[in-house]
Write a protein that holds these residues in place. Structure first.
Motif, mmCIF file in Angstrom:
data_model
loop_
_atom_site.group_PDB
_atom_site.id
_atom_site.type_symbol
_atom_site.label_atom_id
_atom_site.label_comp_id
_atom_site.label_asym_id
_atom_site.label_seq_id
_atom_site.Cartn_x
_atom_site.Cartn_y
_atom_site.Cartn_z
ATOM 1 N N GLN A 23 -32.180 18.728 17.288
ATOM 2 C CA GLN A 23 -33.104 19.829 17.517
ATOM 3 C C GLN A 23 -34.119 19.487 18.600
ATOM 4 N N GLY A 24 -34.484 18.222 18.724
ATOM 5 C CA GLY A 24 -35.505 17.852 19.703
ATOM 6 C C GLY A 24 -36.887 18.094 19.147
ATOM 7 N N ASP A 25 -37.524 19.159 19.579
ATOM 8 C CA ASP A 25 -38.852 19.496 19.066
ATOM 9 C C ASP A 25 -38.723 20.258 17.756
ATOM 10 N N PRO A 26 -39.488 19.857 16.717
ATOM 11 C CA PRO A 26 -39.425 20.569 15.430
ATOM 12 C C PRO A 26 -40.217 21.869 15.490
ATOM 13 N N LYS A 27 -39.540 22.941 15.905
ATOM 14 C CA LYS A 27 -40.214 24.224 16.098
ATOM 15 C C LYS A 27 -39.914 25.224 14.997
ATOM 16 N N GLY A 28 -39.473 24.745 13.843
ATOM 17 C CA GLY A 28 -39.257 25.647 12.724
ATOM 18 C C GLY A 28 -37.791 25.908 12.430
ATOM 19 N N LEU A 29 -37.560 26.546 11.263
ATOM 20 C CA LEU A 29 -36.193 26.815 10.819
ATOM 21 C C LEU A 29 -35.476 27.764 11.768
ATOM 22 N N GLY A 30 -36.190 28.762 12.271
ATOM 23 C CA GLY A 30 -35.550 29.683 13.205
ATOM 24 C C GLY A 30 -35.056 28.984 14.456
ATOM 25 N N CYS A 88 -30.445 26.432 17.576
ATOM 26 C CA CYS A 88 -29.743 25.293 18.166
ATOM 27 C C CYS A 88 -28.237 25.339 17.891
ATOM 28 N N ALA A 89 -27.838 26.113 16.870
ATOM 29 C CA ALA A 89 -26.416 26.199 16.508
ATOM 30 C C ALA A 89 -25.656 27.216 17.334
ATOM 31 N N ALA A 90 -26.342 27.996 18.165
ATOM 32 C CA ALA A 90 -25.689 29.101 18.874
ATOM 33 C C ALA A 90 -24.488 28.667 19.709
ATOM 34 N N PRO A 91 -24.575 27.598 20.510
ATOM 35 C CA PRO A 91 -23.395 27.227 21.307
ATOM 36 C C PRO A 91 -22.177 26.869 20.461
ATOM 37 N N HIS A 92 -22.414 26.300 19.290
ATOM 38 C CA HIS A 92 -21.295 25.909 18.430
ATOM 39 C C HIS A 92 -20.720 27.104 17.675
#
Length: 304
Positions: free
Chosen positions: A108-115, A120-124
């Motif tokens: 995720q890199g930066d912890p910017k929340g559950l949303g 981050c899963a969009a490309p997969h």
């Protein structure tokens, strides 16, 4: 004639949190790897996903989360040592996690929340519906919540969330759903969502718990969702938009869960979860229950 909706095969498990509620244990060990009896909590979650037919699992990780990848990978040296010893039972335990699912990982890199973690899963995931499982909620395998949720998605389309009826004084700990009935037992149409409302402001006592089946339209909504509560991108805010405007990937429905759930996100609930699961294990339960009865009857009163 409408074409059948695609079967859901992909699961996303956000696991990038810092686990601050369990410090110092989680200083160097991911909270998802804390043992629940004799398996890490994350293994229960992956097993639940695969039991529902979700065999493609993407884990959203962060720094210091490498043990998660190692757990679901082969450990050739350990397996060979157990094989040489003829310890087939422990060897089978070690190998259980190797072949549960096809595992993928992204940071995720930066912890910017559950949303943001879900985004981050969009490309997969692409344009396919998918499930999201949060590691703090363990659902008993005797209560196939995720299977029911995928069935509701097949019937109604859109997205599906898991709802739990809680006491009014507890609703501030959860996202809260505004609901209306539909023509199916145990299912509600979700018309609104509020993230962690006060008891006075809560529109219902239906709490959102950590299971979601999401339409891929959620990704575009999340890209446009500004930071909300706590300065984070909230999945609840995206689902609220989809519930209000079904053209964004809605509608949103909720499955009311009445089964067995083990909350491992709080120290007290984590300990209670271990006791409950250990007490029901056929290999541990008889001796453990006997000890527990003795402890409650003889030793616990001395502490009061």
């Amino acid at each position: 004639m409408t074409s059948p909706r695609p079967r859901i095969t992909k699961a996303v498990i956000p696991a990038a949190g810092l686990g601050t509620r369990f410090l110092p244990a989680t200083k160097a060990t991911p909270k998802e790897m804390l043992p629940v009896v004799d398996r890490p909590a994350i293994q229960y979650v992956v097993e639940e996903a695969t039991a529902a037919g979700l065999t493609d699992v993407l884990m959203i990780t962060g720094r210091n989360k490498r043990p998660l990848e190692d757990h679901f990978d082969r450990n050739h040296e350990l397996e060979e040592a157990l094989h040489r010893k003829g310890d087939d039972e422990r060897l089978s335990f070690v190998q259980e996690s190797n072949d549960l699912a096809t595992m993928h990982y992204v940071r995720q890199g930066d912890p910017k929340g559950l949303g943001h973690a879900v985004l981050c899963a969009a490309p997969h995931v692409g344009d396919q519906p998918f499930a999201v499982l949060l590691g703090d909620d363990l659902i008993d395998p005797r209560d196939p919540l995720l299977t029911v949720m995928t069935e509701v998605r097949q019937e109604f389309g859109g997205s599906v969330i898991a709802l739990l009826e809680v006491a009014p004084e507890q609703i501030h700990l959860y996202g809260c759903a505004v609901v209306e009935p539909v023509d199916r037992d145990g299912v509600r149409r979700v018309t609104g969502l509020v993230e962690k409302p006060s008891t006075a402001d809560a529109p219902s006592n239906y709490a959102v718990i950590g299971r979601y089946v999401l339409d891929p339209g959620v990704f575009e909504v999340l890209r446009k969702t500004p930071p909300g509560r706590g300065g984070e991108i909230q999945l609840t805010d995206a689902l609220q938009a989809m519930a209000a405007d079904p053209s964004l990937g809605g509608p949103v429905h909720g499955v009311i869960f009445t089964g067995r759930r083990y909350d491992t996100g709080d120290k007290g609930d984590y300990l209670r979860s271990i006791v409950r699961l250990a007490a029901e294990r056929p290999d541990l339960g008889p001796d453990f229950r006997a000890w527990l009865r003795h402890y409650v009857a003889e030793e616990l009163p001395r502490l009061e």
